[in-house]
Design a protein around this motif. Structure first.
Motif, PDB file in Angstrom:
ATOM      1  N   PRO A  16       0.822  -1.216   0.000  1.00 32.18           N
ATOM      2  CA  PRO A  16       0.000   0.000   0.000  1.00 32.18           C
ATOM      3  C   PRO A  16       0.851   1.260   0.000  1.00 32.18           C
ATOM      4  O   PRO A  16       1.942   1.297   0.574  1.00 32.18           O
ATOM      5  CB  PRO A  16      -0.823  -0.127   1.291  1.00 32.18           C
ATOM      6  N   ASN A  55      -8.010   0.374  -3.623  1.00 32.84           N
ATOM      7  CA  ASN A  55      -7.446  -0.077  -2.351  1.00 32.84           C
ATOM      8  C   ASN A  55      -5.973   0.267  -2.228  1.00 32.84           C
ATOM      9  O   ASN A  55      -5.186  -0.514  -1.713  1.00 32.84           O
ATOM     10  CB  ASN A  55      -7.615  -1.597  -2.220  1.00 32.84           C
ATOM     11  N   HIS A 107      -4.441   2.215  -0.313  1.00 35.26           N
ATOM     12  CA  HIS A 107      -3.962   2.398   1.057  1.00 35.26           C
ATOM     13  C   HIS A 107      -4.139   1.152   1.908  1.00 35.26           C
ATOM     14  O   HIS A 107      -3.859   1.185   3.113  1.00 35.26           O
ATOM     15  CB  HIS A 107      -4.681   3.570   1.728  1.00 35.26           C
ATOM     16  N   ASN A 108      -4.622   0.072   1.321  1.00 38.90           N
ATOM     17  CA  ASN A 108      -4.913  -1.137   2.077  1.00 38.90           C
ATOM     18  C   ASN A 108      -3.880  -2.206   1.789  1.00 38.90           C
ATOM     19  O   ASN A 108      -3.288  -2.258   0.710  1.00 38.90           O
ATOM     20  CB  ASN A 108      -6.304  -1.682   1.715  1.00 38.90           C
ATOM     21  N   THR A 109      -3.715  -3.082   2.743  1.00 39.44           N
ATOM     22  CA  THR A 109      -2.833  -4.221   2.551  1.00 39.44           C
ATOM     23  C   THR A 109      -3.571  -5.259   1.728  1.00 39.44           C
ATOM     24  O   THR A 109      -4.509  -5.890   2.209  1.00 39.44           O
ATOM     25  CB  THR A 109      -2.412  -4.811   3.897  1.00 39.44           C
TER      26      THR A 109
END
Length: 818
Positions: free
Chosen positions: A445, A467, A469-471
């Motif tokens: 991310p 997504n 910013h998401n893992t």
């Protein structure tokens, strides 16, 4: 009143104008398109990182809002067809489109042109290059002709190769080019040089480029300048990337939010370092500053300021390669015998010496410079004597041990920030899940203060973009989607397990194939000659579905009535026929059913016989079918094996079928469908199989998919035909069975058989039922025991006395059993 009406009209017109302007602004948003290719599976030897590099760049572009199409290991036809589709897509995008083209694999230069090598190319001599490879200018010129905003073309293809092994080699690396307007062109290695092949999982250039693209607010030129510094740092000077740009529009891959931490070096300091004289830096920083600027003047200024520094030799090699590349490009652009003689006079053994001689052959001119000719005046001076050693060869390696270069100094933070901790060592991607598909790396991310520009048009169905910013770990753990509507994945929702991770997650985040390759992939899937069954590895030529029982395939789990198209007794809760006057309950094991009187029916129904080495199920068929190739249980036999024993040399007994029709053991409806209903009472009628249910028996002696000859009617007058022992129907000397109305007893008659011929399996022959002579059984004839031996001829059975025969009961028109 008319004034109020006038004001209202003006107000509504203003609102309509504002709405129209807003809609127009949205319609004119920046559309981002990308074309990514990673070729690795070359005939001369596979490349270790190129497919993964393409997957990493494609994923980074997805996060930046690009609508990405890409593929790996494409041949020339596929590359040209896919790029043609991409150009059509760019044309439809409009004038504000931003285009990114990334090609990873082998690249070669030939007579001033760069070529990208497809995986099917066979280059044995220099003349094969323009025939089997794709000229890069054929890709860039049509793109430059379109009214796009920014075009970015990256060739991650300058690698050592062994295509031409003659004494007339190709020049190494890629040729210097001049980009078209609004275009940036970048190479993974400077013109005339090659990069060492990485050992994986990603190449130094692709990983550094992805790192810099993710840096929010970084201008396009700075992205590639910092990529050069990072690559030179991590390869210890073995690789020096290059780029040239004529892009005038401002462009960033990501914006830097207002909540971002302050940069380690301010923008003012960066501008100062760019204009500061090289001699004003210390020796270490002076080398980095010259590399950051990557100009002839900057390298020459370093040599002047620090001629005896350990980095001076390395800078001379960089300067020598650049000078030779410029000299050759000006020679190629002039394209006259005098120009080629001028090049050979400067570089008689240079990288492009054989290119110059090939062009002189084209002009039918002398291959060596004559004593007097008009020497071409180049824009760069001739090379000094200390530079000749670096270019007196076909290709230049900066890590050549002959040069014995010292490693470059570490890059100061004033030029390049430290590497992100989560982007230093990236895990390898899982293997691709389909033909042509790019690998899907583990997505790292981006920081929360980094976002795609707000004025871009979001790409359709882009999981990575939604997504960033998401893992998001593909194939194993988490895909987090920020949209909780429409049944999609929600933020924080975990997709764990092999089925979800390897399937839905990888498919959701994969890079789409170009339209041309989607069609080709579908054709290749149909033309696949060999498929392996997942259970026991049996090969299936032609990609056709395996027959039931072939290769260990389990039979269909559909109910019997779904297989035959008729409603069978006992299916879906229907009532079963009577056995000795008692109903057989569906779903119960007959051999263990305490409700059967005196346990006689268990003895009757649990027998199983063998014929000719082929297992023939002796279990009752409560639903009117004898299942094929599974475990026999509750009247649905499968795999030719009864649950209650093998029953070798066991007796064969008649068992009631559907609606009281007798059914012989080993006859089923697997692949065949019985015709019609039986005629009225007292009349018999032949039944002909309507399906194509014949299948060949297995070599191991197990019956396989027998052709069913059962009865779906009212149980009156059905004829039965015994299948041959080898599992193939249609043999000579078949036994005939006939049941008369009101007398369910069977008389078995045999016809003498000739010796069994040797049969060879043929692909699904078509058999047509022939009329059979009718054999009428005398009344009160009791069915005999049949001992089926693995002999090809059937033995006649002696008559059995009729004494002690119990009267028939329990069938239509008969009294109930007592």
């Amino acid at each position: 009143m008319w004034k109020i009406s006038k004001y209202l009209t003006f107000f509504f017109a203003l609102v309509a104008f504002a709405v129209g302007s807003s809609a127009g602004a949205m319609a004119q948003g920046e559309k981002r398109l990308a074309f990514v290719i990673g070729n690795a599976a070359y005939q001369s030897g596979a490349l270790a990182t190129t497919a993964n590099d393409a997957g990493l760049i494609a994923q980074t572009l997805q996060a930046a809002g690009f609508d990405v199409v890409g593929a790996r290991d494409v041949d020339q036809e596929s590359l040209r067809g896919a790029y043609r589709d991409f150009l059509a897509k760019v044309t439809a995008a409009g004038p504000d489109a931003v285009v990114f083209v990334y090609l990873a694999g082998y690249g070669v230069q030939f007579e001033g042109e760069n070529y990208f090598v497809p995986v099917d190319a066979q280059i044995n001599n220099a003349a094969d290059v323009p025939i089997t490879a794709v000229r890069v200018s054929d890709l860039t010129k049509p793109l430059a002709a379109l009214p796009t905003k920014v075009n970015i073309v990256v060739l991650d293809a300058a690698r050592p190769n062994t295509f031409v092994k003659t004494n007339q080699p190709l020049a190494g690396g890629l040729a210097l080019v001049d980009p078209d307007p609004n275009m940036l062109v970048a190479f993974n290695a400077a013109p005339g040089t090659v990069a060492p092949e990485g050992k994986g999982p990603y190449g130094a250039y692709a990983q550094a480029l992805a790192e810099m693209m993710r840096d929010g607010g970084l201008a396009l030129g700075d992205v590639f300048d910092r990529t050069r510094l990072r690559v030179n740092e991590v390869t210890n000077g073995a690789e020096v990337p290059w780029n040239a740009s004529k892009v005038t529009e401002p462009f960033v891959f990501f914006d830097r939010g207002p909540d971002a931490p302050p940069p380690q070096v301010s923008a003012a300091e960066v501008r100062t370092n760019r204009t500061k004289e090289i001699r004003d830096f210390d020796a270490h920083d002076a080398y980095v500053a010259a590399l950051d600027r990557d100009t002839m003047r900057g390298y020459e200024n370093f040599i002047v300021a620090y001629p005896h520094d350990p980095m001076a030799k390395r800078v001379r090699a960089i300067l020598a390669a650049r000078r030779e590349a410029i000299t050759w490009r000006e020679t190629w652009l002039r394209d006259t015998p005098e120009a080629y003689w001028s090049y050979l006079e400067r570089y008689p053994h240079g990288p492009h010496a054989w290119d110059a001689r090939r062009r002189l052959e084209h002009f039918d001119a002398e291959l060596e410079p004559p004593e007097s000719f008009a020497v071409y005046d180049y824009d760069v001076p001739p090379p000094p004597e200390e530079e000749i050693i670096y270019v007196d060869r076909p290709v230049l390696y900066f890590d050549d041990p002959e040069f014995d270069f010292d490693p470059p100094p570490p890059v100061a933070v004033i030029f390049l920030q430290e590497r992100p901790r989560d982007f230093i060592e990236l895990p390898p991607p899982p293997p691709p899940i389909g033909v042509f598909l790019l690998p899907t790396p583990v997505f790292v991310p981006v920081p929360v203060w980094v976002n795609p520009p707000h004025d871009i048009i979001p790409p359709p169905d882009n999981v990575i973009f939604n997504n960033i910013h998401n893992t998001t770990i593909i194939n194993n753990t988490t895909i987090n989607e920020n949209n909780n509507q429409g049944g999609g994945l929600t933020t924080g929702q975990k997709l764990t397990g092999v089925a979800v991770g390897a399937g839905a997650a990888a498919l959701a985040a994969k890079v789409a194939l170009p339209t041309f390759l989607q069609k080709k992939e579908a054709v290749l899937s149909k033309q696949k000659n060999v498929q392996t069954n997942g259970q026991n590895g049996v090969q299936n030529p032609g990609g056709l579905p395996l027959k039931p029982g072939q290769g260990g395939q389990q039979p269909l789990s559909k109910p019997a009535d779904k297989l035959t198209g008729h409603a069978l007794p006992g299916a879906d809760g229907k009532t079963l026929p009577l056995v000795n006057g008692k109903p057989v309950l569906n779903g119960q094991n007959l051999s263990n059913n305490p409700n059967l009187p005196n346990n006689k029916s268990r003895k009757l129904l649990n027998k199983q016989g063998t014929a000719g080495g082929n297992a023939v199920t002796g279990n009752p068929v409560a639903n009117g079918q004898n299942g094929a190739n599974g475990q026999g249980q509750n009247g649905a036999g499968q795999n030719g094996t009864g649950k209650n024993g093998t029953g070798k040399n066991a007796k064969l007994h008649k068992v009631p079928g559907a609606n009281g029709t007798p059914t012989t053991n080993g006859a089923g409806v697997n692949g065949g469908q019985n015709s019609g209903q039986n005629p009225p009472n007292g009349k018999s009628r032949k039944l002909h199989n309507q399906g194509n249910g014949q299948t060949n028996g297995q070599a191991n002696g197990q019956g396989n998919g027998s052709q069913g000859i059962g009865n779906q009617g009212n149980g009156k007058g059905a004829k039965f035909r015994k299948l041959p022992a080898n599992g193939n129907s249609g043999g000579n000397g078949q036994q005939k069975f006939k049941a008369n109305n009101g007398n369910p007893q069977l008389k078995v008659q045999s016809q003498p058989r000739p010796p069994k011929p040797e049969f060879h399996a043929q692909p699904k022959p078509e058999f047509h039922a022939q009329p059979k002579p009718e054999f009428h059984a005398p009344p009160k004839q009791q069915m005999q025991q049949v001992h089926r031996q693995p002999q090809p001829q059937a033995q006649p059975r002696p008559p059995q006395p009729q004494g002690g025969k119990k009267p028939a009961c329990g069938h239509p028109g008969e009294p109930p059993c007592k």
